[in-house]
Scaffold this motif. Sequence first.
Motif, mmCIF file in Angstrom:
data_model
loop_
_atom_site.group_PDB
_atom_site.id
_atom_site.type_symbol
_atom_site.label_atom_id
_atom_site.label_comp_id
_atom_site.label_asym_id
_atom_site.label_seq_id
_atom_site.Cartn_x
_atom_site.Cartn_y
_atom_site.Cartn_z
ATOM 1 N N ASP A 211 41.148 56.940 76.248
ATOM 2 C CA ASP A 211 40.078 57.980 76.558
ATOM 3 C C ASP A 211 40.013 59.161 75.252
ATOM 4 O OD1 ASP A 211 40.040 57.201 78.863
ATOM 5 O OD2 ASP A 211 41.387 58.774 79.774
ATOM 6 N N CYS A 212 40.708 59.480 74.633
ATOM 7 C CA CYS A 212 40.405 60.263 73.370
ATOM 8 C C CYS A 212 39.647 59.581 72.412
ATOM 9 C CB CYS A 212 41.724 60.321 72.805
ATOM 10 S SG CYS A 212 41.954 61.246 71.212
ATOM 11 N N LEU A 213 39.810 58.128 72.014
ATOM 12 C CA LEU A 213 38.971 57.507 71.225
ATOM 13 C C LEU A 213 37.391 57.528 71.717
ATOM 14 C CD1 LEU A 213 40.964 54.488 69.882
ATOM 15 C CD2 LEU A 213 40.559 56.738 68.884
ATOM 16 N N ALA A 214 37.364 57.141 73.196
ATOM 17 C CA ALA A 214 36.147 57.323 73.710
ATOM 18 C C ALA A 214 35.288 58.705 73.681
ATOM 19 C CB ALA A 214 36.195 56.965 75.162
ATOM 20 N N GLN A 215 36.109 59.625 73.922
ATOM 21 C CA GLN A 215 35.197 60.986 73.683
ATOM 22 C C GLN A 215 34.986 61.081 72.134
ATOM 23 O OE1 GLN A 215 37.454 64.481 75.088
ATOM 24 N NE2 GLN A 215 36.429 65.761 73.761
ATOM 25 N N GLU A 219 31.196 61.587 70.514
ATOM 26 C CA GLU A 219 30.860 62.635 69.605
ATOM 27 C C GLU A 219 30.082 62.150 68.405
ATOM 28 O OE1 GLU A 219 34.011 65.125 69.056
ATOM 29 O OE2 GLU A 219 34.380 65.453 71.475
ATOM 30 N N GLY A 220 30.190 60.957 68.200
ATOM 31 C CA GLY A 220 29.310 60.372 67.036
ATOM 32 C C GLY A 220 30.377 60.041 65.645
ATOM 33 N N LEU A 221 31.702 60.130 65.866
ATOM 34 C CA LEU A 221 32.714 60.163 64.736
ATOM 35 C C LEU A 221 32.715 58.589 64.326
ATOM 36 C CD1 LEU A 221 35.171 63.067 65.642
ATOM 37 C CD2 LEU A 221 33.412 63.029 63.852
ATOM 38 N N HIS A 245 34.454 48.221 75.340
ATOM 39 C CA HIS A 245 34.133 49.646 74.967
ATOM 40 C C HIS A 245 33.976 49.839 73.411
ATOM 41 C CE1 HIS A 245 32.760 53.491 75.745
ATOM 42 N NE2 HIS A 245 33.545 54.135 74.696
ATOM 43 N N PHE A 246 34.933 49.030 72.926
ATOM 44 C CA PHE A 246 35.256 49.503 71.386
ATOM 45 C C PHE A 246 34.984 48.316 70.587
ATOM 46 C CE2 PHE A 246 38.196 52.635 73.243
ATOM 47 C CZ PHE A 246 37.485 53.915 72.765
ATOM 48 N N SER A 247 33.967 47.274 70.947
ATOM 49 C CA SER A 247 33.888 46.014 70.445
ATOM 50 C C SER A 247 33.238 46.288 69.122
ATOM 51 C CB SER A 247 32.506 45.228 71.281
ATOM 52 O OG SER A 247 31.622 45.865 71.199
ATOM 53 N N ASN A 248 32.478 47.243 68.764
ATOM 54 C CA ASN A 248 31.723 47.547 67.643
ATOM 55 C C ASN A 248 32.870 48.027 66.473
ATOM 56 O OD1 ASN A 248 29.305 46.443 68.306
ATOM 57 N ND2 ASN A 248 28.844 48.587 68.966
ATOM 58 N N GLU A 249 33.940 48.529 67.007
ATOM 59 C CA GLU A 249 34.779 49.316 66.272
ATOM 60 C C GLU A 249 36.379 48.400 65.721
ATOM 61 O OE1 GLU A 249 32.568 52.451 67.764
ATOM 62 O OE2 GLU A 249 33.717 50.886 68.909
ATOM 63 N N LEU A 318 42.046 67.128 69.847
ATOM 64 C CA LEU A 318 41.467 68.164 68.758
ATOM 65 C C LEU A 318 42.249 67.633 67.338
ATOM 66 C CD1 LEU A 318 40.600 70.547 67.999
ATOM 67 C CD2 LEU A 318 42.905 71.875 68.833
ATOM 68 N N SER A 319 43.502 67.145 67.440
ATOM 69 C CA SER A 319 44.000 66.818 66.190
ATOM 70 C C SER A 319 43.365 65.543 65.435
ATOM 71 C CB SER A 319 45.702 66.425 66.504
ATOM 72 O OG SER A 319 46.274 67.879 66.804
ATOM 73 N N LEU A 320 43.403 64.407 66.399
ATOM 74 C CA LEU A 320 42.516 63.428 65.740
ATOM 75 C C LEU A 320 41.044 63.960 65.213
ATOM 76 C CD1 LEU A 320 42.582 60.266 64.960
ATOM 77 C CD2 LEU A 320 42.110 59.813 67.363
ATOM 78 N N ARG A 321 40.197 64.518 65.817
ATOM 79 C CA ARG A 321 39.071 64.915 65.600
ATOM 80 C C ARG A 321 39.086 65.650 64.277
ATOM 81 N NH1 ARG A 321 37.945 68.568 69.216
ATOM 82 N NH2 ARG A 321 36.896 66.920 70.722
ATOM 83 N N LYS A 322 39.967 66.447 63.905
ATOM 84 C CA LYS A 322 40.113 67.010 62.664
ATOM 85 C C LYS A 322 40.537 66.304 61.427
ATOM 86 C CE LYS A 322 42.055 71.701 64.196
ATOM 87 N NZ LYS A 322 42.890 72.634 64.163
ATOM 88 N N LEU A 323 41.228 65.238 62.031
ATOM 89 C CA LEU A 323 41.592 64.232 60.772
ATOM 90 C C LEU A 323 40.302 63.108 60.556
ATOM 91 C CD1 LEU A 323 45.197 62.594 61.405
ATOM 92 C CD2 LEU A 323 44.205 63.846 59.433
#
Length: 360
Positions: A211-215, A219-221, A245-249, A318-323
């Motif tokens: 869920d975190c990765l999906a968000q 957001e375009g990260l 869902h993450f087939s491209n990643e 929040l923490s992963l977004r910052k990284l």
Amino acid sequence: MNICLLETFYTGSHKAWAEGIKEHLQANVHILNLSGKYWKWRMHGGAVSLAKKFNALDQEFDLILATDMIDLNIFLAQTRQKTHDIPVALYFHENQLSYPWSASDPDTQNGRNLHYGFINYSSALSADHIFFNSKYHRSSFLSEVDRFLHLYPDERNLDDLALLHEKSEVLQLGVNLQALDEFKAIKSSGPVQVLWNHRWEYDKNPKEFFDCLAQLKDEGLDFQLAVVGERFTQEPKEFRAAKKHFSNEIVHWGYVESAAEYAKILWASDVLPVSSIQDFFGQSIVEAAFCEVTPLLPRRLTYPELFSEDFLYDDLTLSLRKLLQSNTFKSARSEVSKYDWSKMSAVYLKRFENVVDGFR
């Protein structure tokens, strides 16, 4: 010293730990094991199978070292002619009293899950000494034993709690970390590689992770995703959805048999976001951290005991977004190097010698 190591669930971290003891301790270690599947049946019937194997041995032992996936009482009853004068140590990788059972598990729905906790409790009573792989594990188990015994109407034997306190201590996991250095490589300057290297099971909380990765993806990260770790017959539904869902990643998906390939994936990764709702030590996290993958760890369970404040979070997204935005990573290698067998083997041998000396 001659040690007989009993392991009814010989796979993953349990197998690696047993093999590490055999390889690195200055002792003769004989491993009796069963394959790592059908864990509930292993806790019920594994002791009978290992007792037969033990009784067939023509060898004397100074110590019996069992792990938590065995009903120690059954094993000792079946081998009493040979084991009555041998000290027994019990090592807890995990326990079924503190473990967060899934509400969808049929044993939980039918009230049968308590019996597995009772096996752990009664085995601990029968052991001469008890080892836990972390302070958190020891304290949570002893607290849950107290709660567990209060479920029953009488003859609770609450005074046994003091006995369990007295004969238990922490002996953290030994891990073959130096072997990972053989495959050390410079990390890529491309997109950040996010890693999952845990078991594909409910207690590792894959829902929050994906869920975190999906968000963050919404957001375009930009990031890549490597998902390894051991898989079992049943796995959480989140993995099937995430693969699509993450087939491209996705740059890797699925369990890796080869130790070399596993190490290469660790060294290629940048960050390990952890969302587990239960972890008594975290070998996969220690391995990744040794390979300079930045761990992001919730401020709970055993993690504050093993890692410094730099790697703990209150909000995963929040923490992963910052990284991902800063592309700046910290190494926790120096915090986990102490768990390599080159440092832990002497500690283990001394603790085992203490058990034997205390039995005489």
